[in-house]
Design a protein around this motif. Structure first.
Motif, PDB file in Angstrom:
ATOM      1  N   LEU A  19       0.836  -1.200   0.000  1.00 22.95           N
ATOM      2  CA  LEU A  19       0.000   0.000   0.000  1.00 22.95           C
ATOM      3  C   LEU A  19       0.872   1.252   0.000  1.00 22.95           C
ATOM      4  N   SER A  20       1.933   1.244   0.807  1.00 23.93           N
ATOM      5  CA  SER A  20       2.839   2.398   0.856  1.00 23.93           C
ATOM      6  C   SER A  20       3.508   2.632  -0.490  1.00 23.93           C
ATOM      7  N   LEU A  21       3.950   1.566  -1.129  1.00 21.50           N
ATOM      8  CA  LEU A  21       4.603   1.690  -2.432  1.00 21.50           C
ATOM      9  C   LEU A  21       3.629   2.228  -3.484  1.00 21.50           C
ATOM     10  N   PHE A 163       9.521  10.423  -3.806  1.00 20.18           N
ATOM     11  CA  PHE A 163       9.028   9.063  -3.570  1.00 20.18           C
ATOM     12  C   PHE A 163       9.388   8.604  -2.166  1.00 20.18           C
ATOM     13  N   ALA A 164      10.650   8.841  -1.777  1.00 21.68           N
ATOM     14  CA  ALA A 164      11.095   8.437  -0.445  1.00 21.68           C
ATOM     15  C   ALA A 164      10.333   9.192   0.642  1.00 21.68           C
ATOM     16  N   ARG A 165      10.086  10.487   0.418  1.00 23.16           N
ATOM     17  CA  ARG A 165       9.343  11.285   1.401  1.00 23.16           C
ATOM     18  C   ARG A 165       7.913  10.801   1.523  1.00 23.16           C
ATOM     19  N   LYS A 183      -6.544  -0.850   3.805  1.00 19.31           N
ATOM     20  CA  LYS A 183      -7.162   0.243   3.063  1.00 19.31           C
ATOM     21  C   LYS A 183      -6.328   1.515   3.115  1.00 19.31           C
ATOM     22  N   THR A 184      -5.964   1.942   4.315  1.00 19.12           N
ATOM     23  CA  THR A 184      -5.152   3.165   4.443  1.00 19.12           C
ATOM     24  C   THR A 184      -3.952   2.971   5.378  1.00 19.12           C
ATOM     25  N   GLN A 185      -3.746   1.762   5.856  1.00 22.99           N
ATOM     26  CA  GLN A 185      -2.622   1.524   6.777  1.00 22.99           C
ATOM     27  C   GLN A 185      -1.315   1.393   5.992  1.00 22.99           C
ATOM     28  N   THR A 186      -0.547   2.472   5.984  1.00 23.26           N
ATOM     29  CA  THR A 186       0.740   2.471   5.296  1.00 23.26           C
ATOM     30  C   THR A 186       1.816   1.922   6.228  1.00 23.26           C
ATOM     31  N   LEU A 187       3.026   1.799   5.713  1.00 23.29           N
ATOM     32  CA  LEU A 187       4.113   1.219   6.486  1.00 23.29           C
ATOM     33  C   LEU A 187       4.414   1.998   7.778  1.00 23.29           C
ATOM     34  N   PRO A 188       4.534   3.342   7.725  1.00 22.49           N
ATOM     35  CA  PRO A 188       4.805   4.072   8.973  1.00 22.49           C
ATOM     36  C   PRO A 188       3.708   3.896  10.031  1.00 22.49           C
ATOM     37  N   THR A 189       2.440   3.911   9.600  1.00 24.32           N
ATOM     38  CA  THR A 189       1.363   3.728  10.572  1.00 24.32           C
ATOM     39  C   THR A 189       1.331   2.303  11.101  1.00 24.32           C
ATOM     40  N   LEU A 208      13.243  -2.139   9.117  1.00 28.82           N
ATOM     41  CA  LEU A 208      14.347  -2.520   8.236  1.00 28.82           C
ATOM     42  C   LEU A 208      13.952  -2.384   6.768  1.00 28.82           C
ATOM     43  N   SER A 209      12.715  -2.740   6.447  1.00 26.22           N
ATOM     44  CA  SER A 209      12.245  -2.659   5.057  1.00 26.22           C
ATOM     45  C   SER A 209      12.246  -1.229   4.552  1.00 26.22           C
ATOM     46  N   ILE A 210      11.644  -0.321   5.327  1.00 23.11           N
ATOM     47  CA  ILE A 210      11.552   1.071   4.872  1.00 23.11           C
ATOM     48  C   ILE A 210      12.921   1.746   4.903  1.00 23.11           C
ATOM     49  N   THR A 211      13.786   1.323   5.826  1.00 25.44           N
ATOM     50  CA  THR A 211      15.141   1.879   5.880  1.00 25.44           C
ATOM     51  C   THR A 211      15.944   1.478   4.652  1.00 25.44           C
ATOM     52  N   ILE A 212      15.837   0.213   4.257  1.00 24.84           N
ATOM     53  CA  ILE A 212      16.562  -0.274   3.074  1.00 24.84           C
ATOM     54  C   ILE A 212      16.076   0.438   1.819  1.00 24.84           C
ATOM     55  N   ILE A 213      14.749   0.558   1.673  1.00 25.53           N
ATOM     56  CA  ILE A 213      14.191   1.230   0.495  1.00 25.53           C
ATOM     57  C   ILE A 213      14.625   2.692   0.456  1.00 25.53           C
ATOM     58  N   SER A 214      14.552   3.372   1.596  1.00 30.94           N
ATOM     59  CA  SER A 214      14.950   4.790   1.655  1.00 30.94           C
ATOM     60  C   SER A 214      16.442   4.951   1.385  1.00 30.94           C
TER      61      SER A 214
END
Length: 226
Positions: A19-21, A163-165, A183-189, A208-214
């Motif tokens: 969903l975040s992507l 994109f990263a932001r 539905k609206t639950q993104t990775l940070p939430t 770890l996932s969002i850190t690697i992508i960022s």
């Protein structure tokens, strides 16, 4: 700490990540188009009120995300004029929907795209564009064939940063889109909820996932050393 996931945990893992992507990708596409065109129009123009306009465009950089989310709620809420128009057209409110997450990501990432693209357009030698106009090229042709290609590195950097932001947006998304799983639950939430529930293993996996992508996104923005 055991970071291996069970089959059920893998299912829960993919939902906020995908969903975040998706949210970040859609928001970034809109940011690229709007930010590039607006930066091209304003980069080298001088007019009364330009400073005020650019201040408004860049305001989301310095505003707390919760303030941005609150303003979005006021602007698009069911009791606002814009909110009522959207609900009348689409037969549903925009708040607490997937599109609300996209709007929140767009608002917070737009300033990065605008600033980066603007810097690229400012550096272009205006004589090149003037020569194209003398040869009969219209403004759209000059923009797409000369200005954008010459500013492509800045535009690409702004796109990646946007994109990263958008991927890491939390406060505005939580207030405006909510935290509805699937539905609206993104990775940070999702990380916030996992920590609040004491599920540190899932929190670590998502962190770890969002850190690697960022990290990858930021690495792509770095100039290549020769």
């Amino acid at each position: 700490m055991d970071l291996l996931l069970t089959k059920e945990e893998w299912s829960n893992f993919w939902s906020p990540l995908c969903l975040s992507l998706q949210v970040s990708l859609v928001a970034t596409i809109v940011v690229i188009v709007s930010g590039t065109i607006l930066a091209a129009k304003l980069a080298r123009k001088k007019f009364k009120g330009k400073a005020l306009l650019e201040t408004c465009l860049l305001l989301p950089i310095v505003l707390p995300p919760t303030v941005t989310g609150f303003l979005l709620l006021v602007l698009f809420g069911r009791n606002s004029i814009l909110g009522k128009v959207i609900e009348w057209i689409f037969h549903q409110p925009v708040i607490f929907t997937w599109w609300a997450a996209v709007i929140a990501a767009f608002i917070v990432s737009f300033p990065l795209m605008y600033q980066s693209a603007k810097a690229g357009f400012i550096q272009i030698d205006r004589s090149i564009e003037e020569a194209a106009r003398v040869d009969g090229a219209n403004e759209w042709k000059v923009l797409t064939s000369i200005s954008i290609p010459l500013a492509s590195h800045s535009i690409l950097s702004g796109s990646i940063l946007s994109f990263a932001r958008g991927l890491g947006e939390f406060g505005a998304t939580l207030m405006f889109a909510g935290n509805i799983p699937g539905k609206t639950q993104t990775l940070p939430t999702a990380i916030y909820v996992a920590i609040d529930n004491g599920n540190m293993r899932m929190a670590w996996i998502w962190v770890l996932s969002i850190t690697i992508i960022s990290f990858i996104m930021l690495a792509l923005c770095q100039p290549k050393q020769r």
